[in-house]
Design an enzyme around this catalytic site. Structure first.
Site, PDB file in Angstrom:
ATOM      1  N   LYS A 194      46.327  39.074  70.635  1.00 42.07           N
ATOM      2  CA  LYS A 194      45.073  38.415  70.272  1.00 42.07           C
ATOM      3  C   LYS A 194      43.894  38.912  71.103  1.00 42.07           C
ATOM      4  O   LYS A 194      42.747  38.707  70.729  1.00 42.07           O
ATOM      5  CB  LYS A 194      45.211  36.900  70.400  1.00 42.07           C
ATOM      6  CG  LYS A 194      45.329  36.364  71.803  1.00 42.07           C
ATOM      7  CD  LYS A 194      45.574  34.862  71.831  1.00 42.07           C
ATOM      8  CE  LYS A 194      46.924  34.520  71.258  1.00 42.07           C
ATOM      9  NZ  LYS A 194      47.278  33.102  71.433  1.00 42.07           N
TER      10      LYS A 194
ATOM     11  N   HIS B 259      52.651  47.877  71.202  1.00 42.81           N
ATOM     12  CA  HIS B 259      52.861  47.188  69.924  1.00 42.81           C
ATOM     13  C   HIS B 259      51.660  47.522  69.055  1.00 42.81           C
ATOM     14  O   HIS B 259      50.524  47.468  69.515  1.00 42.81           O
ATOM     15  CB  HIS B 259      52.978  45.683  70.140  1.00 42.81           C
ATOM     16  CG  HIS B 259      53.253  44.899  68.883  1.00 42.81           C
ATOM     17  ND1 HIS B 259      54.164  45.312  67.931  1.00 42.81           N
ATOM     18  CD2 HIS B 259      52.741  43.726  68.424  1.00 42.81           C
ATOM     19  CE1 HIS B 259      54.210  44.418  66.953  1.00 42.81           C
ATOM     20  NE2 HIS B 259      53.352  43.457  67.212  1.00 42.81           N
TER      21      HIS B 259
ATOM     22  N   ARG C 116      43.341  35.618  89.760  1.00 40.66           N
ATOM     23  CA  ARG C 116      44.256  35.064  88.771  1.00 40.66           C
ATOM     24  C   ARG C 116      45.628  35.731  88.870  1.00 40.66           C
ATOM     25  O   ARG C 116      45.827  36.670  89.623  1.00 40.66           O
ATOM     26  CB  ARG C 116      43.669  35.218  87.368  1.00 40.66           C
ATOM     27  CG  ARG C 116      42.409  34.388  87.156  1.00 40.66           C
ATOM     28  CD  ARG C 116      41.858  34.557  85.760  1.00 40.66           C
ATOM     29  NE  ARG C 116      40.575  33.875  85.595  1.00 40.66           N
ATOM     30  CZ  ARG C 116      39.799  33.991  84.532  1.00 40.66           C
ATOM     31  NH1 ARG C 116      40.178  34.775  83.523  1.00 40.66           N
ATOM     32  NH2 ARG C 116      38.640  33.345  84.455  1.00 40.66           N
TER      33      ARG C 116
ATOM     34  N   SER D  25      56.089  37.435  73.132  1.00 36.86           N
ATOM     35  CA  SER D  25      54.644  37.404  72.924  1.00 36.86           C
ATOM     36  C   SER D  25      54.236  36.170  72.137  1.00 36.86           C
ATOM     37  O   SER D  25      55.057  35.524  71.479  1.00 36.86           O
ATOM     38  CB  SER D  25      54.207  38.654  72.158  1.00 36.86           C
ATOM     39  OG  SER D  25      54.728  38.626  70.830  1.00 36.86           O
TER      40      SER D  25
END
EC number: 1.1.1.86
Length: 493
Positions: A109, A132, A76, A415
């Site tokens: 997430k 973050h 990927r 984001s």
């Protein structure tokens, strides 16, 4: 898991929100030596993951990337990015057990899943890093007590982290240690070394807290940094076309105008941006900015309130659980706006000064937006230094993404959390501006220069004083003094 911030008492909340200390250059005399010889594994190879890793490797650190087995097997994008840049890549099981520092640079997430997967594999006494603090603050993630938890948060998109490093500089950075996870007292040393390795110490580092970083970051990106630029782009383009301007010219004026106008912010704050206008245009921009504040200040405060209370994060996480249905719907709707589908401006030339002269209302939107975001943060207990970096400082960097590929590029680079908040804000701000501000515009506010009018010296003096003495300008002048090596991003042509 409970929202960590909401478990604190009022005194603890105020203490965490107010954590902000501008660190002296001498505190970084050891550079990144504390992490040299240690194994550092980055989880995730997106914009922040790749570009921080490149900087850290160039600073002499041992960097590898841990990816999910299927990402490696299927080659990927994350696997391709890491391998094409010559990094060692392995599965969690292969790399995490020997890592001294694991840095989680996946999207917000994914954080809970990443923590659940890597925590059992981490060795006793290792460190875990974020850029973050959403997972810690809003989701209340509980990290094993033997693990040190730190944050190093560059205040710009990942691409700019790399570009500024390559220029021999860096980007302002917030660092913090989670008070619940510093068993050996090494957290600050780890965070400082990480910041130095990415180049942050060359531009200025704030010692902050996870709470202050999250609450200020969410506010900035939802309002002035992304939401205001999106709403402003849509209404200004529509106005220009409605007034009979060539759609290609209108497209270029908006797409490259934000970048050119906000470049002045980077070099000299709102004062310099306003000084690029004629006196007649400056007065008009000031008056328009005051009107924009009347129209949008309640919306800014609502976003700040929802961020502080946790309402925003709970709403967004509900959308995560629903497969990001709203996020994808809003993203698709943005792609259908007239501005996003406007013609390319091949052959159209716009001088640097013309972007200012023909974009007075855009200048007003920037001024009002920065000041409202800054004021809302400070009123909520966030220190001025943090509020400055999360409003004025980052704006040229976000505007630069619009110049590349319009709103699409901005929403790709930021984001998913920022994108979701942007849509919440812009969906309310866009109709307000379209229905209240746009009908008020006069000849010379957008698309052509402001007519010269007689100037009242006292009125102009008072306007100049108001511009220069706003708190965001006072703290900005101090902080920009640290960034003496700042390079220009770009201006439209």
């Amino acid at each position: 898991m409970a929202n960590y911030f909401n478990t604190l008492n009022l005194r603890e909340k105020l203490d965490q929100l107010g954590r902000c200390r501008f660190m002296d250059r001498s505190e970084f005399a050891d550079g990144c030596n504390f992490l040299k010889g240690k194994k550092i594994v980055i989880v995730g190879c997106g914009a922040q993951g790749l570009n921080q890793g490149l900087n850290m490797r160039d600073s002499g650190l041992d960097i590898a990337y841990a990816l999910r087995a299927e990402a490696i097997a299927e080659k990927r994008a994350s696997f391709t990015r890491a391998t094409e840049n010559g990094f060692k890549v392995g599965t969690y099981q292969e790399l995490i057990p020997t890592a001294d520092l694991v840095i989680n640079l996946t999207p917000d997430k994914q954080h809970s899943k990443v923590v659940a997967d890597v925590m059992p594999l981490m060795k006793q006494g290792a460190a875990f890093g974020y850029s973050h603090g959403f997972n810690i603050v809003e989701q209340g993630e509980q990290i094993r007590k033997d693990i040190t938890v730190v944050m190093t948060a560059p205040k710009c998109p990942g691409t700019e982290v790399r570009e500024e490093y390559k220029r021999g500089f860096g980007v302002p950075t917030l660092i913090a240690v989670h008070p619940e996870n510093d068993p050996k007292g090494e957290g600050m040393a780890i965070a400082k070394a990480w910041a130095s390795a990415t180049g942050g110490d060359r531009a200025g580092v704030l010692e902050s807290s996870f709470v202050a970083e999250v609450k200020s970051d969410l506010m900035g990106e939802q309002t002035i940094l992304c939401g205001m630029l999106q709403a402003g782009s849509i209404v200004c383009y529509d106005k220009l076309v409605a007034d009979g301007k060539d759609p290609a010219y209108a497209s270029k004026l908006i797409q490259y105008g934000w970048e050119t106008i906000t470049e002045a912010l980077k070099q000299g704050g709102i004062t310099l941006m306003m000084d690029r206008l004629s006196n007649s245009a400056k007065i008009r921009a000031f008056e328009l900015a005051e009107e924009i504040k009347v129209q949008l200040n309640d919306l800014y405060l609502k976003h700040m309130d929802d961020i502080i209370s946790g309402e925003f994060s709970s709403t967004m996480m509900a959308d995560w659980a629903n497969g990001d249905a709203n996020l994808f719907k809003w993203r698709e709707e943005t792609g259908k706006t007239a501005f996003e589908n406007s013609p390319k401006a091949d052959g159209i030339k716009i001088s640097e000064q013309e972007y200012f002269d023909n974009g007075v209302v855009m200048v007003a939107m920037v001024k009002a937006g920065v000041e409202m975001a800054f004021d809302a943060m400070v009123a909520s207990g966030i220190y001025e230094e943090s509020a400055y970096y999360e409003s004025l400082h980052e704006l040229p960097l976000i505007a630069n993404t619009i110049a590349r590929k319009r709103l699409y590029e901005m929403n790709v680079v930021i984001s998913d959390t920022a994108e979701y908040g942007n849509y919440l804000f812009s969906h309310v701000a866009t109709p307000i501006l379209a229905e209240k501000l746009i009908p008020m515009l006069q000849k010379g506010d957008l698309g052509e220069p402001t007519p010269t009018v007689e100037i009242d010296n006292v009125y102009l003096r008072d306007i100049n004083d108001a511009i220069r003495n706003h708190p965001v300008e006072l703290i900005g002048q101090e902080l920009r003094g640290y960034m003496t090596d700042m390079k220009r991003i770009a201006v439209g042509d």
